[in-house]
Design a protein around this motif. Structure first.
Motif, mmCIF file in Angstrom:
data_model
loop_
_atom_site.group_PDB
_atom_site.id
_atom_site.type_symbol
_atom_site.label_atom_id
_atom_site.label_comp_id
_atom_site.label_asym_id
_atom_site.label_seq_id
_atom_site.Cartn_x
_atom_site.Cartn_y
_atom_site.Cartn_z
ATOM 1 N N PRO A 1 7.334 8.072 0.904
ATOM 2 C CA PRO A 1 8.581 8.860 0.951
ATOM 3 C C PRO A 1 9.189 8.783 2.355
ATOM 4 O O PRO A 1 8.568 8.251 3.280
ATOM 5 N N ASP A 2 10.360 9.377 2.489
ATOM 6 C CA ASP A 2 11.106 9.391 3.738
ATOM 7 C C ASP A 2 10.461 10.157 4.873
ATOM 8 O O ASP A 2 10.633 9.834 6.035
ATOM 9 N N CYS A 3 9.811 11.259 4.525
ATOM 10 C CA CYS A 3 9.310 12.187 5.544
ATOM 11 C C CYS A 3 8.254 13.063 4.881
ATOM 12 O O CYS A 3 7.889 12.837 3.719
ATOM 13 N N GLY A 4 7.762 14.046 5.627
ATOM 14 C CA GLY A 4 6.732 14.945 5.088
ATOM 15 C C GLY A 4 7.264 15.800 3.941
ATOM 16 O O GLY A 4 8.458 16.010 3.798
ATOM 17 N N LEU A 5 6.323 16.314 3.141
ATOM 18 C CA LEU A 5 6.713 16.991 1.901
ATOM 19 C C LEU A 5 6.568 18.507 1.984
ATOM 20 O O LEU A 5 6.571 19.185 0.967
ATOM 21 N N LYS A 6 6.459 19.030 3.206
ATOM 22 C CA LYS A 6 6.144 20.461 3.323
ATOM 23 C C LYS A 6 7.210 21.377 2.742
ATOM 24 O O LYS A 6 6.906 22.491 2.340
ATOM 25 N N THR A 7 8.457 20.921 2.690
ATOM 26 C CA THR A 7 9.515 21.813 2.198
ATOM 27 C C THR A 7 9.703 21.725 0.684
ATOM 28 O O THR A 7 10.522 22.443 0.119
ATOM 29 N N ARG A 8 8.983 20.833 0.025
ATOM 30 C CA ARG A 8 9.108 20.688 -1.435
ATOM 31 C C ARG A 8 8.018 21.490 -2.124
ATOM 32 O O ARG A 8 7.047 21.895 -1.495
ATOM 33 N N GLY B 1 -2.766 16.806 4.429
ATOM 34 C CA GLY B 1 -1.680 17.655 3.941
ATOM 35 C C GLY B 1 -1.135 18.680 4.921
ATOM 36 O O GLY B 1 -0.141 19.336 4.644
ATOM 37 N N GLU B 2 -1.793 18.826 6.088
ATOM 38 C CA GLU B 2 -1.267 19.689 7.163
ATOM 39 C C GLU B 2 -1.118 21.163 6.778
ATOM 40 O O GLU B 2 -0.310 21.884 7.373
ATOM 41 N N ALA B 3 -1.912 21.610 5.808
ATOM 42 C CA ALA B 3 -1.806 23.019 5.393
ATOM 43 C C ALA B 3 -1.999 23.960 6.578
ATOM 44 O O ALA B 3 -1.349 25.006 6.676
ATOM 45 N N GLU B 4 -2.892 23.587 7.498
ATOM 46 C CA GLU B 4 -3.262 24.484 8.598
ATOM 47 C C GLU B 4 -2.212 24.535 9.697
ATOM 48 O O GLU B 4 -2.371 25.268 10.666
ATOM 49 N N PRO C 1 0.824 -1.204 0.000
ATOM 50 C CA PRO C 1 0.000 0.000 0.000
ATOM 51 C C PRO C 1 0.866 1.265 0.000
ATOM 52 O O PRO C 1 1.945 1.293 0.598
ATOM 53 N N THR C 2 0.373 2.286 -0.661
ATOM 54 C CA THR C 2 1.136 3.534 -0.765
ATOM 55 C C THR C 2 0.497 4.614 0.101
ATOM 56 O O THR C 2 -0.719 4.696 0.234
ATOM 57 N N THR C 3 1.357 5.435 0.703
ATOM 58 C CA THR C 3 0.875 6.573 1.489
ATOM 59 C C THR C 3 1.978 7.619 1.544
ATOM 60 O O THR C 3 3.071 7.418 0.996
ATOM 61 N N THR C 4 1.694 8.769 2.174
ATOM 62 C CA THR C 4 2.740 9.772 2.404
ATOM 63 C C THR C 4 2.791 10.052 3.900
ATOM 64 O O THR C 4 1.959 9.558 4.663
ATOM 65 N N ILE C 5 3.758 10.847 4.318
ATOM 66 C CA ILE C 5 4.032 10.984 5.756
ATOM 67 C C ILE C 5 3.167 12.065 6.411
ATOM 68 O O ILE C 5 3.106 12.172 7.632
ATOM 69 N N GLY C 6 2.498 12.874 5.628
ATOM 70 C CA GLY C 6 1.556 13.807 6.247
ATOM 71 C C GLY C 6 1.473 15.149 5.573
ATOM 72 O O GLY C 6 0.428 15.552 5.076
ATOM 73 N N SER C 7 2.593 15.876 5.542
ATOM 74 C CA SER C 7 2.485 17.236 5.010
ATOM 75 C C SER C 7 2.656 17.240 3.495
ATOM 76 O O SER C 7 3.404 16.441 2.933
ATOM 77 N N PHE C 8 1.952 18.169 2.848
ATOM 78 C CA PHE C 8 2.183 18.494 1.446
ATOM 79 C C PHE C 8 2.749 19.908 1.395
ATOM 80 O O PHE C 8 2.818 20.585 2.426
ATOM 81 N N PRO C 9 3.220 20.365 0.226
ATOM 82 C CA PRO C 9 3.929 21.656 0.177
ATOM 83 C C PRO C 9 3.232 22.779 0.939
ATOM 84 O O PRO C 9 2.036 23.013 0.768
ATOM 85 N N GLN C 10 4.008 23.429 1.812
ATOM 86 C CA GLN C 10 3.532 24.650 2.479
ATOM 87 C C GLN C 10 3.849 25.777 1.517
ATOM 88 O O GLN C 10 4.932 26.351 1.542
ATOM 89 N N THR C 11 2.899 26.104 0.669
ATOM 90 C CA THR C 11 3.171 27.087 -0.383
ATOM 91 C C THR C 11 3.192 28.503 0.191
ATOM 92 O O THR C 11 2.736 28.745 1.314
ATOM 93 N N ALA C 12 3.715 29.415 -0.608
ATOM 94 C CA ALA C 12 3.748 30.823 -0.201
ATOM 95 C C ALA C 12 2.322 31.308 0.082
ATOM 96 O O ALA C 12 2.095 32.088 1.009
ATOM 97 N N ASP C 13 1.355 30.825 -0.703
ATOM 98 C CA ASP C 13 -0.046 31.223 -0.487
ATOM 99 C C ASP C 13 -0.533 30.802 0.896
ATOM 100 O O ASP C 13 -1.205 31.565 1.592
ATOM 101 N N ILE C 14 -0.193 29.582 1.273
ATOM 102 C CA ILE C 14 -0.634 29.091 2.589
ATOM 103 C C ILE C 14 -0.031 29.957 3.692
ATOM 104 O O ILE C 14 -0.723 30.410 4.601
ATOM 105 N N ARG C 15 1.255 30.209 3.568
ATOM 106 C CA ARG C 15 1.920 30.991 4.625
ATOM 107 C C ARG C 15 1.392 32.420 4.665
ATOM 108 O O ARG C 15 1.210 32.988 5.738
ATOM 109 N N ALA C 16 1.116 32.968 3.486
ATOM 110 C CA ALA C 16 0.590 34.338 3.436
ATOM 111 C C ALA C 16 -0.791 34.392 4.092
ATOM 112 O O ALA C 16 -1.098 35.314 4.854
#
Ligand code: GLN
Ligand code: ZN
Length: 754
Positions: free
Chosen positions: A724-731, A483-486, A427-442
């Protein structure tokens, strides 16, 4: 008259001036000269602050633009040969090349500095490593300090610690490099001697570890050689007890030792009893690792007899360098006024030292007002209803032996989970976060600044979650995440919603290079007033038929990445957090979220420095994790995630967590980590990371197939996950989608063969 000194001061600046100057320089906006100017200004400001605290000796050479281990390597000319830099010509720019890599060479590896959250650059040694002292790196700041009229005490990382903290690149025995290294240290020390330096602080923090006999045996000849050329040496230990090394320390020809009596108070009696009176005994009595105000009344009582006996041979200091605490509490104008009186940052800690010295040298009456204020603050902290919550205490007392155990053993749970999940093999999954984009941070910044109302912020986050879900469906992932955007940060996000925490505005601590963290302050009993993540997860689940994984940070990681109260055992605090997370887990389950991940990336880093203390830690840390997870039904699948860790020596404890699925970082080690799991016959499901998320590089599917085949050779297919190895928030999304597409291609290819 006792004396006071400091082991090191935070470099980053009260306003993180160094961080911003470094980043401007790296972006090409500021010249190296401009950066050096900022560094010099900061250093001088910090010295003057220390001078104002009345220190008898002020550390010089503790300042580093990137890392103090890296600067020590430049001082000794011990640069990794692969960069081909001539130490005699090296500049600050070269330090950044080593720290950050260049087109042809990857950066030096970073590792945690003992059990702190600071990362140093690991020295690289090989058969061809040479040393050549470059005293100019130290003589320059020394001249600056003297120009300010300061009593400067140069600080050096000691030779054995430097070797120990490094990595052998070609199997060379690091100790075999000691003779050459010692001549470089010798040169350095003679240079200091010639420049009229009186005392040098030489840090040997590894003395607090369980050192092999040959390393311990190397101390005597090494320091005998150094002492011959040197000014007086103050050998500094910290973070652990060096009581087992007391006889060795007595034999060394050093003029003084420094002991961390905050971390290991039992050392005090042991050393006071027979430390030679003509040598200096430096006691680290102010906590350099935490932010609580010292109890000056208690310290005065305890130290007064010693001060009378030892006089000027007794030095007082913070327990370790103040690198690990924020700079100045005075900046915290928005902090709760009561809690603020309980705290002390670097500047306040030096003031505490000053008061201690005055009280000891001139009598307690000379600081009567300050003592009264201190007593008042401590009483307020001790009796505050915000610190002790009887309901939490009762709940802890009511924990029963089975509360940290799942209802059934893993094989039975696995059947119940597989029945409803109906996942394919691998089964495939990811570690939790997806990209924390500039829009999200703004959007978050605008909301926090009151420029975006809560409903609009909520809508923006829901849109991000929807986007992440759609993308995961399109990619074909099996178990989805929201995706942990919040979330701003995986600990802060929870701390802000739990009772028992406060947050500072400027409480930054250097993590590595220009990176800083702002740990939450855990000051009181922890409880969860209301659900923290349920609404987001339920919303995300409503968007898809596929299972949505709830995402929580585990109790050990929340503990490890906070400034934790010092008036309750860490084990107790951790159990309190565990019960709060348990509430969240059960609420998620009730709301229909039946795959729940509890992240514990800091589980390994919490291990004590001495092996003798490991079992006790693993016991309560493991129990805390299980308490948070174990309330659920058999059919609810608990995941955990850990990264940056070597697990080999603690695999039984990892297995004892009894998570149904563990995802771990392995790709950087080429799945090597997995061999240990296999050898140990790790019983539950495992998702070894198939690609490194820390790098923008996108490995192709063939590379991932290769890694997965390696994994399949040691883990049965029905217990293997792909992630993947870890969350993807920095990509960014382009990298993320490309890499995940390859991950799914690789998985499909393997499934077809199974
Ligand atoms: N769930 C977290 C994330 O994906 C885990 C982060 C971590 O392991 N440090 O970002
Ligand atoms: Zn991780």
């Amino acid at each position: 008259m006792i004396k006071i000194h400091n082991l090191g001061f935070p470099r980053i600046g009260a306003q993180r001036e160094l961080k911003f100057a470094l980043e401007r320089h790296w972006r090409g906006e500021d010249s190296l000269e401009t950066l050096e100017h900022t560094a010099r200004t900061l250093r001088q400001r910090h010295w003057l602050t220390q001078k104002a605290a009345g220190l008898d000796w002020i550390p010089v050479g503790d300042f580093a633009c990137y890392d103090h281990v890296l600067s020590t390597l430049f001082l000794l000319g011990a640069l990794p040969s692969r960069f081909a830099i001539d130490p005699a010509q090296a500049t600050l720019a070269d330090q950044f090349t080593l720290a950050r890599g260049n087109a042809s060479q990857p950066a030096m590896e970073m590792t945690k500095w003992f059990d702190t959250n600071y990362h140093y650059l690991a020295p690289e040694f090989d058969r061809h490593t040479t040393f050549a002292a470059q005293p100019r790196w130290l003589l320059e700041p020394l001249a600056e300090a003297r120009a300010l009229g300061l009593a400067a005490k140069p600080v050096l990382l000691g030779p054995l610690s430097l070797l120990w903290l490094g990595k052998s690149k070609d199997g060379v025995d690091r100790l075999s490099l000691l003779p050459a290294l010692l001549s470089a240290y010798g040169e350095l020390l003679s240079a200091l001697s010639i420049h009229g330096v009186d005392w040098v602080q030489i840090d040997e923090p590894i003395l607090g570890l369980d050192l092999p006999a040959d390393w311990l045996a190397a101390y005597q000849p090494a320091y005998t050689q150094l002492a011959a050329q040197a000014p007086r040496l103050l050998l500094a230990s910290y973070f652990a007890s060096v009581l087992p090394q007391r006889d060795l320390l007595k034999r060394l020809p050093v003029a003084g030792v420094h002991l961390d009596v905050v971390r290991a108070p039992e050392q005090l009696a042991g050393f006071v009893a027979d430390w030679p009176r003509e040598r200096v005994l430096s006691l680290g009595v102010i906590d350099g690792r935490n932010i609580w105000r010292a109890d000056l009344n208690a310290l005065l009582t305890q130290l007064a007899p010693l001060a009378a006996q030892w006089g000027e041979q007794l030095w007082l200091a913070p327990s370790c360098s103040l690198l690990h605490v924020p700079v100045d509490l005075a900046q915290e104008t928005e902090l709760d006024a009561e809690v603020k009186t309980w705290l002390a940052f670097a500047v306040q800690k030096l003031n505490e030292l000053k008061l201690l010295a005055r009280g000891l040298n001139h009598g307690a009456d000379s600081i009567a007002n300050e003592l009264a204020a201190c007593r008042h603050a401590h009483n307020s902290r001790r009796t505050s209803p915000r610190v002790v919550n009887p309901a939490v205490r009762q709940r802890l007392a009511d924990i029963r032996p089975g509360d940290d155990q799942r209802r059934s053993a893993y094989p039975q749970r696995a059947r119940a989970q597989h029945d409803w999940l109906q996942l394919p093999l691998l089964p495939t999954t990811t570690i939790g976060s997806f990209p924390q984009t500039a829009d999200i941070r703004a959007a978050r910044a605008a909301w926090r600044a009151g420029k975006l109302d809560a409903a609009s912020y909520d809508a923006a986050m829901r849109a991000e979650i929807t986007l992440a879900v759609r993308k995961q469906e399109a990619l074909g992932l099996d178990v989805l995440v929201h995706g942990e955007a919040e979330r701003n940060d995986m600990v802060e996000y929870f701390g802000e919603q739990l009772d028992g925490f406060v947050f500072t505005r400027h409480g930054w601590v250097q993590s590595y290079g220009s990176r800083c963290v702002k740990p939450p302050v855990l000051f009181g009993d922890v409880s969860r007033p209301q659900p923290m993540t349920v609404a987001w997860s339920v919303f995300a689940q409503s968007l898809t038929e596929r299972p949505m994984k709830g995402m929580l940070t585990g109790p050990v990681t929340i503990l490890q990445w906070s400034f934790v109260r010092d008036d309750l055992a860490r084990a107790e605090v951790c159990r309190q957090i565990a019960l709060a997370i348990r509430d969240e887990v059960l609420d998620l389950e009730n709301a229909g979220i039946r795959v729940i991940q509890i992240d514990e990336p800091a589980f390994r880093e919490g291990l004590p420095l001495k092996r003798a203390d490991w079992d006790a830690y693993l016991d309560w840390a493991g129990q805390s994790f299980r308490l948070s997870a174990a309330g659920v039904d058999d059919a609810t699948q608990i995941h955990t995630h850990m990264c940056y860790s070597e697990f080999n020596d603690i695999l039984p404890a990892i297995a004892a967590l009894d998570a149904d699925v563990i995802t771990i970082e392995t790709s950087r080690s080429d799945m090597e980590l997995l061999d240990a799991f296999a050898e140990f016959a790790y019983p539950n499901e495992i998702g070894p990371g198939v690609y490194d998320i820390h790098s923008p590089r996108i490995p192709d599917s063939a590379e991932m197939v290769k890694l997965l085949n390696k994994a399949l050779a040691v883990i049965p297919a029905r217990r293997l996950w792909v992630n993947p190895d870890c969350g993807l928030k920095t990509r960014n999304w382009a990298e993320t989608e490309a890499a995940l597409t390859n991950m799914l291609t690789a998985t499909r290819q393997l499934r077809a063969q199974l």
